[in-house]
Structure formats: C-alpha cells, structure tokens
Design an enzyme around this catalytic site. Structure first.
Site, PDB file in Angstrom:
ATOM      1  N   LYS A   1       9.158   5.624  -3.538  1.00  0.00           N
ATOM      2  CA  LYS A   1       8.622   6.848  -2.946  1.00  0.00           C
ATOM      3  C   LYS A   1       7.336   6.765  -2.094  1.00  0.00           C
ATOM      4  O   LYS A   1       6.395   6.569  -2.488  1.00  0.00           O
ATOM      5  CB  LYS A   1       8.128   7.900  -3.796  1.00  0.00           C
ATOM      6  CG  LYS A   1       8.105   9.446  -3.685  1.00  0.00           C
ATOM      7  CD  LYS A   1       7.502   9.845  -2.765  1.00  0.00           C
ATOM      8  CE  LYS A   1       6.064  10.246  -3.020  1.00  0.00           C
ATOM      9  NZ  LYS A   1       5.272  10.579  -2.148  1.00  0.00           N
TER      10      LYS A   1
ATOM     11  N   SER B   1      -4.770   6.624  -5.248  1.00  0.00           N
ATOM     12  CA  SER B   1      -6.197   7.082  -5.839  1.00  0.00           C
ATOM     13  C   SER B   1      -6.172   6.956  -7.398  1.00  0.00           C
ATOM     14  O   SER B   1      -5.158   6.975  -8.054  1.00  0.00           O
ATOM     15  CB  SER B   1      -6.540   8.412  -5.415  1.00  0.00           C
ATOM     16  OG  SER B   1      -5.455   9.338  -5.915  1.00  0.00           O
TER      17      SER B   1
ATOM     18  N   GLU C   1      -2.488   0.187  -9.171  1.00  0.00           N
ATOM     19  CA  GLU C   1      -3.300  -0.473  -8.354  1.00  0.00           C
ATOM     20  C   GLU C   1      -4.119   0.692  -7.635  1.00  0.00           C
ATOM     21  O   GLU C   1      -3.603   1.478  -6.827  1.00  0.00           O
ATOM     22  CB  GLU C   1      -2.607  -1.174  -7.065  1.00  0.00           C
ATOM     23  CG  GLU C   1      -1.851  -2.540  -7.680  1.00  0.00           C
ATOM     24  CD  GLU C   1      -2.857  -3.352  -8.105  1.00  0.00           C
ATOM     25  OE1 GLU C   1      -3.886  -3.658  -7.714  1.00  0.00           O
ATOM     26  OE2 GLU C   1      -2.364  -4.139  -8.932  1.00  0.00           O
TER      27      GLU C   1
ATOM     28  N   CYS D   1      -8.370  -0.391   0.098  1.00  0.00           N
ATOM     29  CA  CYS D   1      -8.845  -0.336  -1.558  1.00  0.00           C
ATOM     30  C   CYS D   1     -10.032  -1.346  -1.632  1.00  0.00           C
ATOM     31  O   CYS D   1     -10.761  -0.992  -2.403  1.00  0.00           O
ATOM     32  CB  CYS D   1      -7.748  -0.599  -2.302  1.00  0.00           C
ATOM     33  SG  CYS D   1      -6.800  -2.043  -2.068  1.00  0.00           S
TER      34      CYS D   1
HETATM   35  P1  NAD Z   1      -2.887   9.154  -3.364  1.00  0.00           P
HETATM   36  O1  NAD Z   1      -3.202   9.024  -4.858  1.00  0.00           O
HETATM   37  O2  NAD Z   1      -3.262  10.520  -2.747  1.00  0.00           O
HETATM   38  O3  NAD Z   1      -1.315   9.228  -3.122  1.00  0.00           O
HETATM   39  C1  NAD Z   1      -0.522   7.904  -3.520  1.00  0.00           C
HETATM   40  C2  NAD Z   1       0.916   8.408  -3.693  1.00  0.00           C
HETATM   41  O4  NAD Z   1       1.127   9.135  -4.736  1.00  0.00           O
HETATM   42  C3  NAD Z   1       1.592   9.264  -2.515  1.00  0.00           C
HETATM   43  O5  NAD Z   1       2.826   8.531  -2.295  1.00  0.00           O
HETATM   44  C4  NAD Z   1       1.637  10.356  -3.273  1.00  0.00           C
HETATM   45  O6  NAD Z   1       2.798  11.232  -2.506  1.00  0.00           O
HETATM   46  C5  NAD Z   1       1.948  10.107  -4.495  1.00  0.00           C
HETATM   47  N1  NAD Z   1       1.380  11.116  -5.625  1.00  0.00           N
HETATM   48  C6  NAD Z   1       0.407  12.197  -5.371  1.00  0.00           C
HETATM   49  N2  NAD Z   1       0.245  12.663  -6.559  1.00  0.00           N
HETATM   50  C7  NAD Z   1       1.356  12.434  -7.650  1.00  0.00           C
HETATM   51  C8  NAD Z   1       1.610  12.858  -8.614  1.00  0.00           C
HETATM   52  N3  NAD Z   1       1.162  13.619  -9.478  1.00  0.00           N
HETATM   53  N4  NAD Z   1       2.686  12.200  -9.177  1.00  0.00           N
HETATM   54  C9  NAD Z   1       3.370  10.970  -8.854  1.00  0.00           C
HETATM   55  N5  NAD Z   1       3.053  10.730  -7.301  1.00  0.00           N
HETATM   56  C10 NAD Z   1       1.773  11.246  -6.824  1.00  0.00           C
HETATM   57  O7  NAD Z   1      -3.390   7.998  -2.707  1.00  0.00           O
HETATM   58  P2  NAD Z   1      -3.579   7.809  -1.018  1.00  0.00           P
HETATM   59  O8  NAD Z   1      -4.430   8.661  -0.492  1.00  0.00           O
HETATM   60  O9  NAD Z   1      -2.184   7.879  -0.570  1.00  0.00           O
HETATM   61  O10 NAD Z   1      -4.097   6.351  -0.968  1.00  0.00           O
HETATM   62  C11 NAD Z   1      -5.323   6.226  -0.938  1.00  0.00           C
HETATM   63  C12 NAD Z   1      -5.765   5.376  -2.201  1.00  0.00           C
HETATM   64  O11 NAD Z   1      -4.714   4.489  -2.540  1.00  0.00           O
HETATM   65  C13 NAD Z   1      -7.306   5.104  -2.187  1.00  0.00           C
HETATM   66  O12 NAD Z   1      -7.683   5.473  -3.690  1.00  0.00           O
HETATM   67  C14 NAD Z   1      -6.987   3.419  -2.124  1.00  0.00           C
HETATM   68  O13 NAD Z   1      -8.195   2.808  -2.534  1.00  0.00           O
HETATM   69  C15 NAD Z   1      -5.662   3.304  -2.837  1.00  0.00           C
HETATM   70  N6  NAD Z   1      -5.206   2.018  -2.837  1.00  0.00           N
HETATM   71  C16 NAD Z   1      -5.274   0.994  -3.755  1.00  0.00           C
HETATM   72  C17 NAD Z   1      -4.739  -0.325  -3.204  1.00  0.00           C
HETATM   73  C18 NAD Z   1      -4.732  -1.347  -4.362  1.00  0.00           C
HETATM   74  O14 NAD Z   1      -4.223  -2.528  -4.135  1.00  0.00           O
HETATM   75  N7  NAD Z   1      -5.574  -1.119  -5.578  1.00  0.00           N
HETATM   76  C19 NAD Z   1      -4.146  -0.409  -2.281  1.00  0.00           C
HETATM   77  C20 NAD Z   1      -3.868   0.400  -1.187  1.00  0.00           C
HETATM   78  C21 NAD Z   1      -4.489   1.795  -1.395  1.00  0.00           C
END
Ligand code: NAD
Length: 541
Positions: free
Chosen positions: A204, A257, A278, A312
């Site tokens: 997804k 996040s 992650e 990240c």
């Molecule tokens: P986000 O948490 O808003 O969304 C990530 C994914 O989760 C999306 O596909 C979203 O649709 C899905 N999602 C949202 N709510 C959900 C739920 N309740 N249940 C299941 N899925 C759900 O994050 P974002 O804004 O897309 O990405 C940015 C974040 O990702 C930043 O915090 C960044 O640090 C982190 N990130 C971490 C890494 C790592 O390797 N640690 C790498 C890239 C990004």
C-alpha cells in the site's frame, strides 16, 4: 519570470501515466479497477497543479488482495521454491527498474517535486539494492537446516540423540506500507526481501506520492511472479489501516511517521502479529572545533537539505562546539541564502541534491504538498512565538524567486537559541529547517546528541579519530557516521543493516538482518533418524 505551466513540463509525464499500471490496482496478477471505482488526485509540488488521478482502493479491495494472497499461500508453491529462484525474479524486477529509470525518475520528480537528477540517482540505488536482495536468496538457502550445535554449544548442546537444525520460514501474508519521500526505494526495500523470503505481499504505497510504486505491479507481472503472491493497492490511510487490521496479515512492515507507527503497532498488538517499523528522526550533526570548517559547512548542508529536508535521516539538529559556533553559522547562512530554488524539478537534469556522491545540495526543491508546507509554517510560527531566533529563512519565498509558480516552497531556515525542550528541538519538522545548539565538552556533546526520543542516524565530525569513535559509540541511534570529512553522509549500502532506536523504529532494514525480519526462525528436532537420512530419502522419493 515564466510561470511553469502544465503545457511545458507536465504533459510528457502525464503521457507516461496513461499506462495501465498507473490507473489500476494490481491484484491476483491482474490490473483491476477499484471495486467502488474511486480515484484520488496527486499534485505537482512545484506548481500545485493536478498531476494524476489514480485509483483509490478501499477495505474491499484490500479484501480481494488478501483472498488472492491466501490462495497463493495455501497453494504453497511460492514458499517452497528455493529462495535463490525467488531471488532471480527479484533481480529481474530490479533490472526492470534500471531499464525504466528515465520514465520513473520523471514520474517521481513530478510526484515528489525532487530534481530529476536526484530521482534518477536514487532510483539507480533501488535497482542496485534489488540485485543485492536477489543475491541474498542463495544466502537464505544456505542458512536452511543449519545444525544448532555448529555454533559451539555455549551454555550446553542439545541431547546427543537429537539432530537439531534451524530453518528460516516465511511469515505468511505480509502488509507493506510505504512513505512518499523516496517512493519506489522505500517500497522496493520491503517488497524485495519480503518476496525473497517466500512471503505473499500486499503493498500500500503513500497516497501523497506513490505513483512510481505502481510500476512494481507491472514488473512483477512481466517477470512472472505467480498470481496473488504480490499485489499493489493504492489508497489512503484507511486503506492501510484495513490491511493492518486483517487477521490474515501476519506481519506489517511500515515506513512512515512515528505517529502512524504507533497506530500500526496498536492494531497489530490486538492480534499479536509482527511489525517492522522504520519511523521518523531528528538526527544530530555533532561538530567539534577541530573539524575543517569548509567540510563542516558542506556536511551540515547535505545533512539537513537533502530532498528538501524530507528524509528520515535528515540531520536537523546541529550541535556545534562553542569555539566555532559563530564562524560556522555565518558560513551556513551565506550558503542558505544563495541556494537557488528548483522551479521545475521535472526538467532539472543538471543541478540537484548530491546525497549519493561527494558534494553538497545545490538546489532547494518544493515541499511535497500544501499540507506539508502548512505543517512546516506552523512549526516556524510556534518557534517564533517561543522566542526562538530565526537566524535565516523562516518564510515562504518571494513569488518572483520561485517563478511565480504557486508551488509549495519554503526558505531554507536556521533556528538558533533553541531550548532543548522545544518542539523545534524535539519534533521532526520534515522540511529544510536546522535547529542549532552549542556544547563545550565531549560529555555535553553526547548529552545533546541523545536529547530527543528519536534515534535514527547521527554524525560526529572531528579530526581526532579517537574522540570521534568515543562519541559515536555513545550516540544512541541505529546508524552513526564518524568522520573528519563528511564523506558518505546519508549514503546507504544494501549490505549494511540499519534501523531506529527509540521512537525511530522497531527492527532493522537492509543486509541479512533486514532479510531475517521477513522470516520466522524455526528449530526442527530429528530423532530416530538423522536429517541426512531424511534428505536422502526425500531425494530418492
Ligand atoms: P505517514 O505516517 O503519514 O504515512 C505513511 C503511510 O502510512 C502512508 O502510506 C499512509 O497512507 C499510511 N497510513 C497512514 N495512517 C495509517 C494507519 N492508521 N494505518 C495504516 N497505514 C496508515 O508518513 P509520511 O508522511 O508518508 O512519511 C513521512 C514520514 O516517514 C517521516 O516521519 C519520515 O521520517 C518517515 N520515513 C522514515 C524512513 C525510515 O527508513 N526510517 C524512511 C522514509 C520516511
């Protein structure tokens, strides 16, 4: 100034997006329309124009993907293939990424707003990484039936009459949920090891920028991944939540996040299923005064401005020794105020972020969305209200500086006088914002570096190797760079495992530990006959 318009840069990308894989869900080996026929828009961050309307899958579509995966899992052919054979298919998918980098990079530059050059470089990284995952299939095969007593039996060996071996089984049906900042890299880093390990996987991608991930469905179909073994269902948070909640999903690998990570862990706890998370970061850049100042400037800039600060591992906390604080800040300010904006990422083939090679970021991309821009501005307004000094930046740029484009740009910003307990120090802003504090002693540097709940990646810069090592060993984060030059900052090698301490995550990605996340360790005890006899009989039979 010319306004960037659809006609002079988006048209070509939109032509690529007419292909079936960018307009349908990929379920059970077929491209299908979402059951409810819904769509959702994505936008070009440099102008705010609609880039594409992609299918919006919901819980019903997740249900279809799960039924297809259940049938493939029950069939068992995929899980019982040698991992090396599965690895070969993944290597071919990686090859497919490599062959389509031009198109995929154009799509990612339009979807995320990153310079084309940077998108192409990082997608090259995804292809290389995929080949690495492919090669790990043979390693996984070699780990099957490893005698337990081969490790020397510290603490006692199993009884003599037992022949005990370890195996690594696939987990079952796994849900893969990815973020938007490096869309295909993040997604393929899950898809590849999950499939090499023998699982059935449902991806997804992010609704904010996930178009390039949809191409993975097409590649899976092209290389002959069996029906139902891999599906791609695009949709919003509710779609992700439906995937996580399904009792048939035995593991979720999530990148996003920390807030969403918490929700996923909570939902998974209800059924005691596994998670690999992650999450976000607030990485520290610790600079000792014996560091070459030019190197410190380059490294700090690369650390906090790569991908517009939307990474990240962005090093958004500068912790600098008092003696060079004034000098370093002045030099940083000079560069921050001169870096030009990337007005049209799709056509930005020369300049761009150089995270994957030596050098520094030389162009500032827009933030990914209007809501991300709003979030960053809220942080900055709150910081101002708290008395934090905006040393440079802090505002939306003058429209003329960004070609009157209407894009989601923000000035690269340095915050000083930042209290340790403020949000500017403690929270992930996910934009080009650097918060600065100083230190006097080595002990203070370590305390500052470890002063947030995150622990993803950090850097210590010093020309004294022993000091750099002492400090690196005390920093609590999943990856630490100890360096006098900043070389290799943010670089990742597929064989080097990494992950988060604290609120930055659970589990590890990359390397053999990253592959093991998608397996269950099992011991098999043979008695009355040996495993050698069992194998011989099965070969004969
Ligand atoms: P986000 O948490 O808003 O969304 C990530 C994914 O989760 C999306 O596909 C979203 O649709 C899905 N999602 C949202 N709510 C959900 C739920 N309740 N249940 C299941 N899925 C759900 O994050 P974002 O804004 O897309 O990405 C940015 C974040 O990702 C930043 O915090 C960044 O640090 C982190 N990130 C971490 C890494 C790592 O390797 N640690 C790498 C890239 C990004």
């Amino acid at each position: 100034m010319t306004k960037i318009t659809k006609t002079n840069s988006l048209d070509k990308v939109q032509e690529h997006l007419t292909a079936e894989c960018f307009n349908k869900l990929f379920i059970g080996g077929q491209f299908v329309d979402p059951i409810d026929g819904q769509k959702m828009p994505t936008y070009y961050p440099a102008t705010g124009e609609v880039l594409h309307e992609l299918p919006k899958g919901n819980a019903n579509d997740i249900g279809s993907a799960i039924r297809a995966a259940e049938s493939a899992w029950l069939d068992g052919a995929w899980a019982s293939m040698p991992a090396s054979a599965r690895g070969n298919l993944i290597s071919r998918m990686a090859q497919g990424i490599e062959e389509n980098i031009e198109v995929l990079a154009a799509i990612e530059s339009a979807d995320v707003g990153k310079p084309f050059r940077q998108a192409a470089l990082t997608l090259g990284g995804a292809a290389n990484e995929g080949k690495y995952w492919g090669s790990l299939g043979a390693v996984l095969d070699s780990e099957q039936d490893t005698p337990v007593n081969s490790g020397g039996g510290v603490g006692g060996l199993p009884p003599d009459e037992w022949d005990v071996v370890y195996r690594r089984d696939p987990i079952g049906i796994v849900g893969l949920i990815s973020a938007w900042n490096y869309p295909l890299n993040v997604a393929f880093r899950k898809v590849a090891p999950a499939l090499v390990a023998g699982n059935c996987a449902i991806l997804k991608p992010s609704e904010i920028a996930g178009l390039s991930c949809m191409f993975l469905g097409k590649l899976a179909q092209d290389v002959g991944i069996p029906e139902g073994v891999f599906s791609v269902v695009t949709g919003g948070p509710e779609t992700g939540a439906a995937l996580v909640a399904s009792p048939s999903v035995s593991m979720v690998s999530f990148t996003g996040s920390s807030l969403t990570g918490t929700k996923i862990m909570e939902a998974s706890a209800q059924k005691l299923s596994q998670v690999a998370l992650e999450l976000g970061g607030k990485s520290a850049m610790v600079v000792f005064e014996d560091t070459d100042i030019e190197r410190a400037v380059e490294t700090t800039i690369k650390g906090c401005l790569t991908n517009g600060g939307q990474i990240c591992t962005a090093h958004t906390r500068l912790i600098v020794q008092e003696g060079i604080m004034g000098h370093l800040l002045k030099e940083l300010k000079n560069v921050f105020e001169k870096i030009p904006y990337c007005r049209d990422p799709i056509t930005e083939r020369e300049r761009g972020d150089r995270a994957w090679e030596a050098g520094m970021t030389d162009v500032i991309q827009p933030l990914v969305s209007a809501s991300q821009l709003e979030k960053v501005l809220d942080f900055l307004n709150e910081a101002k209200a708290e008395g934090i000094e905006i040393y440079t930046g802090g505002r939306v740029p003058d429209p003329a500086d960004v070609g009157n484009s209407g894009g989601y740009f923000i000035q690269p910003t340095i915050l000083t006088n930042v209290p340790r307990d403020s949000d500017a120090w403690q929270k992930e802003i996910f934009g080009p914002v650097l918060s600065v504090r100083s230190f006097s002693s080595e002990a203070e540097a370590i305390t500052e570096a470890n002063s947030t709940a995150f622990g993803l990646a950090s850097t210590v810069m010093s020309s004294d190797p022993a000091k750099a090592m002492r400090v690196a060993n005390r920093i609590r984060s999943g990856a630490v760079f100890a360096t006098s030059t900043g070389e290799g900052l943010l670089a990742e090698h597929p064989a080097v495992s990494r992950g988060g301490f604290g609120c930055s995550g659970v589990g590890r990605e990359l390397g053999i530990f990253g592959l093991h996340e998608y397996t269950e360790l099992k011991s098999v005890n043979y008695s009355g006959f040996s495993i050698a006899e069992a194998k011989e009989n099965s070969n004969n039979g």
